[in-house]
Design an enzyme around this catalytic site. Sequence first.
Site, short mmCIF file in Angstrom:
data_model
loop_
_atom_site.label_atom_id
_atom_site.label_comp_id
_atom_site.label_asym_id
_atom_site.label_seq_id
_atom_site.Cartn_x
_atom_site.Cartn_y
_atom_site.Cartn_z
N ARG A 109 0.87 -1.18 0.00
CA ARG A 109 0.00 0.00 0.00
C ARG A 109 0.91 1.22 0.00
O ARG A 109 1.60 1.49 0.99
CB ARG A 109 -0.92 0.01 1.23
N HIS A 136 -7.02 0.90 -6.79
CA HIS A 136 -7.36 0.35 -5.47
C HIS A 136 -8.26 -0.88 -5.69
O HIS A 136 -9.45 -0.86 -5.36
CB HIS A 136 -8.09 1.41 -4.65
N GLN A 139 -10.52 -2.67 -2.90
CA GLN A 139 -11.72 -1.90 -2.54
C GLN A 139 -12.85 -2.18 -3.53
O GLN A 139 -14.01 -2.37 -3.14
CB GLN A 139 -11.40 -0.41 -2.53
N ASP A 231 -16.03 9.55 -2.69
CA ASP A 231 -14.77 9.36 -1.97
C ASP A 231 -14.32 10.74 -1.49
O ASP A 231 -14.86 11.76 -1.91
CB ASP A 231 -13.73 8.74 -2.92
N CYS A 272 -15.90 4.48 0.28
CA CYS A 272 -14.80 3.58 0.61
C CYS A 272 -14.18 3.87 1.98
O CYS A 272 -13.46 3.02 2.51
CB CYS A 272 -13.72 3.63 -0.47
N ARG A 300 -14.42 -5.71 2.86
CA ARG A 300 -12.98 -5.65 2.55
C ARG A 300 -12.28 -6.91 3.07
O ARG A 300 -11.41 -7.48 2.41
CB ARG A 300 -12.34 -4.41 3.18
#
Length: 318
Positions: A109, A136, A139, A231, A272, A300
């Site tokens: 990440r 991502h 996600q 987001d 998210c 997740r």
Amino acid sequence: MKKISLEGRSLVTWKDYTKEEILYLLNLAIKLKQEKHKKITGQRFRGLSLAMIFEKRSTRTRCSFETSFGEEGGHPVFLSTQDIQLGGKESIQDTARVLGRMFDAIEFRGFKQEHLEALVKYSGKPVYNGLTDEFHPTQALADIMTLYEEFGRLKGLNLCYCGDGRNNVVKSLMIISAKTGINMTVISPEQLFPSEDFLEYCKKEGEKEGCSFTITSDMGKVKDADALYTDVWVSMGEENVKEERLSILKPFQINSAVMESTGKTSCIFLHCLPAVKGEEVTEEVFESPASRVWEQAENRKHTIKAIMLATLGVENKR
């Protein structure tokens, strides 16, 4: 569930996966969630170790990888940039070769997509994209799982994203929507539209599944959406443009009036996380019965466990 072998695969972006492979992972995640709620776990990662590299802070990504690997008997090791030489005294390539000899899989990440790709190239082990500036993907799999749980299907659903139209979340959503037949509308300021090349890729993939892509700055296009998604307006590493970003994105906030404009009382809200309530979404919508953000967050974990089980080839082990 038809067995599909994904052993040895990395997850860099959903561009590298077919519709059938994505749906296999989705179905596996649904099964894992059911097992978890029944308190059924195995030792499928027993004897395996996972390197977890974090350049960026995280709640859901770290907790999902660490708990899902550990509760199945594996050994996850958290590595921040304060713990290892990643890109410092040691090149990414050399770090990758060391980790590949010590671990069975690697999660990354961070900022640069090319760092992730170097880990894939030089480690020789499955590498999972926990977020880069470009994509991502973990996600996005949790997002479509949430949609499937709500509506019982993916193909033909109308997903509408409001906000920054070229960030890592929306790009991953566009790819996975194209692969699974979800119609997607991105509502964004023109200066934050996704690139033409990327949009053309998604349209071409979407044609195979009969789904459409609309890119617009018109908030009226939320009409008929089954789900509204947003987001944060300022992503990690973009703090220097915060005031500009807040100014141009203010008209794209999801609020009660926007939710009503969909014309569907069944429309759900997705995010998210983390959210800045009062900016991209009002607290009223975030805390409303239409919000499915906590289901997304839980998913997740189950989707990430599914990805690791399948790519390590131990999904049928106990």
